[in-house]
Design a protein around this motif. Structure first.
Motif, PDB file in Angstrom:
ATOM      1  N   ALA A 216      46.090  47.207  51.639  1.00 28.52           N
ATOM      2  CA  ALA A 216      44.824  47.385  51.993  1.00 28.52           C
ATOM      3  C   ALA A 216      45.099  48.418  51.047  1.00 28.52           C
ATOM      4  O   ALA A 216      43.761  48.526  50.147  1.00 28.52           O
ATOM      5  N   GLY A 220      50.133  53.950  47.988  1.00 27.83           N
ATOM      6  CA  GLY A 220      50.589  54.296  49.171  1.00 27.83           C
ATOM      7  C   GLY A 220      50.305  55.374  50.248  1.00 27.83           C
ATOM      8  O   GLY A 220      50.821  55.490  51.032  1.00 27.83           O
ATOM      9  N   ILE A 221      48.834  54.931  50.963  1.00 24.71           N
ATOM     10  CA  ILE A 221      48.453  55.499  52.181  1.00 24.71           C
ATOM     11  C   ILE A 221      48.273  54.816  53.569  1.00 24.71           C
ATOM     12  O   ILE A 221      48.816  55.939  54.518  1.00 24.71           O
ATOM     13  N   CYS A 222      48.251  53.488  53.248  1.00 22.69           N
ATOM     14  CA  CYS A 222      48.188  52.707  54.602  1.00 22.69           C
ATOM     15  C   CYS A 222      49.691  52.802  54.960  1.00 22.69           C
ATOM     16  O   CYS A 222      49.746  51.871  56.590  1.00 22.69           O
ATOM     17  N   GLN A 223      50.938  52.658  54.518  1.00 23.07           N
ATOM     18  CA  GLN A 223      52.203  52.127  54.810  1.00 23.07           C
ATOM     19  C   GLN A 223      51.961  50.692  54.946  1.00 23.07           C
ATOM     20  O   GLN A 223      52.375  50.387  56.295  1.00 23.07           O
ATOM     21  N   CYS A 225      51.734  47.802  53.132  1.00 23.08           N
ATOM     22  CA  CYS A 225      52.738  46.192  52.540  1.00 23.08           C
ATOM     23  C   CYS A 225      54.239  47.578  52.253  1.00 23.08           C
ATOM     24  O   CYS A 225      55.111  47.345  50.966  1.00 23.08           O
ATOM     25  N   LEU A 237      57.558  50.626  49.743  1.00 13.35           N
ATOM     26  CA  LEU A 237      56.003  50.334  49.304  1.00 13.35           C
ATOM     27  C   LEU A 237      55.941  49.521  48.570  1.00 13.35           C
ATOM     28  O   LEU A 237      56.457  50.189  47.144  1.00 13.35           O
ATOM     29  N   CYS A 239      53.231  48.319  47.259  1.00 15.11           N
ATOM     30  CA  CYS A 239      52.730  48.696  46.271  1.00 15.11           C
ATOM     31  C   CYS A 239      52.640  49.815  45.292  1.00 15.11           C
ATOM     32  O   CYS A 239      51.863  50.381  44.054  1.00 15.11           O
TER      33      CYS A 239
HETATM   34  S1  FES Z   1      48.836  49.304  50.627  1.00 13.67           S
HETATM   35 FE1  FES Z   1      47.995  50.816  51.195  1.00 13.67          FE
HETATM   36  S2  FES Z   1      50.489  51.672  51.374  1.00 13.67           S
HETATM   37 FE2  FES Z   1      50.815  49.968  49.841  1.00 13.67          FE
END
Ligand code: FES
Ligand SMILES: Cc1cc2nc3c(=O)[nH]c(=O)nc-3n(C[C@H](O)[C@H](O)[C@H](O)COP(=O)(O)OP(=O)(O)OC[C@H]3O[C@@H](n4cnc5c(N)ncnc54)[C@H](O)[C@@H]3O)c2cc1C
Length: 252
Positions: A216, A220-223, A225, A237, A239
């Protein structure tokens, strides 16, 4: 990491399945390393909402080059773009391949669209190092040979090169390289990476895997992956800590 409005310089079909797109993007082109990726917004509207991640395929002065396949709605929209259209690009993202260090043979293994990051990697590996490229695909239309060196091919249907998977071919050829100091760089579908991970752990090979997963935010914000660490200490993560991981560091 910057957001750049990048003008499309060209878009062309590489095969029945793949497109190559070149964009003028001097800020990202100056910074980006092989194996890193960009998140591209494919429209000016909020649909589709999320940016789509694409590996850097090559850099030519101020231009970024991407190769993509039409997977779903976002890449379908991307394939309909024209020269002169603008794309909103976020990058560079991810860690990139480690090319420093001592090895005298780089073995690049790509499956399908997973071959995308290798042209720029090929360009950036030291000229003292020999390069062999193993490229696989479902059919001959799925083989990406663009800018690759010393190519060995495999197709699942036998329409070009070795009849079988690229990992089957690599396993057969591995004995020819074992007396050299090799480093393997791989990108492709998860089953391919998993098979290669097993071989490289059994034979103690220096091997970096570029992992693909749905993303998304991309930084590293949405966690959204996670991939499990092999030492049992939680998750990376993909990404931010990846997409490139040493083969012994992750569990698929
Ligand atoms: S895509 Fe959002 S934390 Fe990896
Ligand atoms: C680090 C990285 C590098 C990539 N590099 C390339 C490349 O160079 N060329 C290329 O063609 N493709 C690449 N992909 C895959 C590409 O991002 C997906 O094919 C694309 O996001 C699909 O978007 P869509 O709207 O067409 O498909 P949809 O299926 O409609 O997408 C829906 C959602 O799922 C996500 N998604 C779906 N499939 C994938 C997937 N396989 N990987 C990641 N996200 C997915 C999309 O980002 C989106 O949020 C890469 C993926 C990652 C993670």
């Amino acid at each position: 990491m910057v957001i750049e409005k990048a003008r499309i310089e060209s878009i062309q079909k590489l095969s029945n399945y793949y497109y190559l797109i070149e964009v003028f993007s001097p800020l990202i082109a100056k910074e980006i390393k092989p194996g890193q990726f960009c998140n591209i917004k494919v429209t000016d509207t909020n649909y589709p909402l999320l940016r789509r991640p694409f590996s850097i395929c090559d850099v030519d002065a101020n231009k970024l080059i991407f190769v993509f396949d039409v997977h779903g709605e976002g890449t379908k929209i991307l394939s309909s773009k024209k020269k002169g259209d603008e794309l909103d690009i976020l990058g560079p993202l991810g860690n990139g391949f480690t090319i420093e260090g001592k090895y005298d043979l780089a073995i690049l293994i790509g499956g399908g669209i997973g071959t995308a990051p290798f042209p720029y990697l090929t360009k950036k590996i030291s000229s003292d190092v020999d390069i062999i490229s193993f490229i696989g695909g479902r059919t001959k239309e799925h083989l990406i040979k663009y800018q690759m060196k010393n190519i060995h091919l495999a197709t699942d249907d036998g329409s070009e090169g070795f009849h079988g998977t690229i990992i089957d071919l690599f396993k057969m050829e591995l004995k020819n390289f074992i007396n050299k100091k090799i480093r393997i760089f791989a990108c492709g579908p998860t089953p391919m990476l998993k098979a290669l991970q097993q071989i490289s752990l059994e034979q103690n090979l220096d091997c970096q895997l570029s992992v693909e997963c749905a993303m998304a935010c991309g930084f590293g914000i949405c966690q959204g992956c996670p991939i499990e660490k092999s030492n049992g200490d939680g998750y990376y993560l993909v990404c931010k800590d990846g997409p490139i991981f040493d083969a012994d560091k992750i569990l698929f």
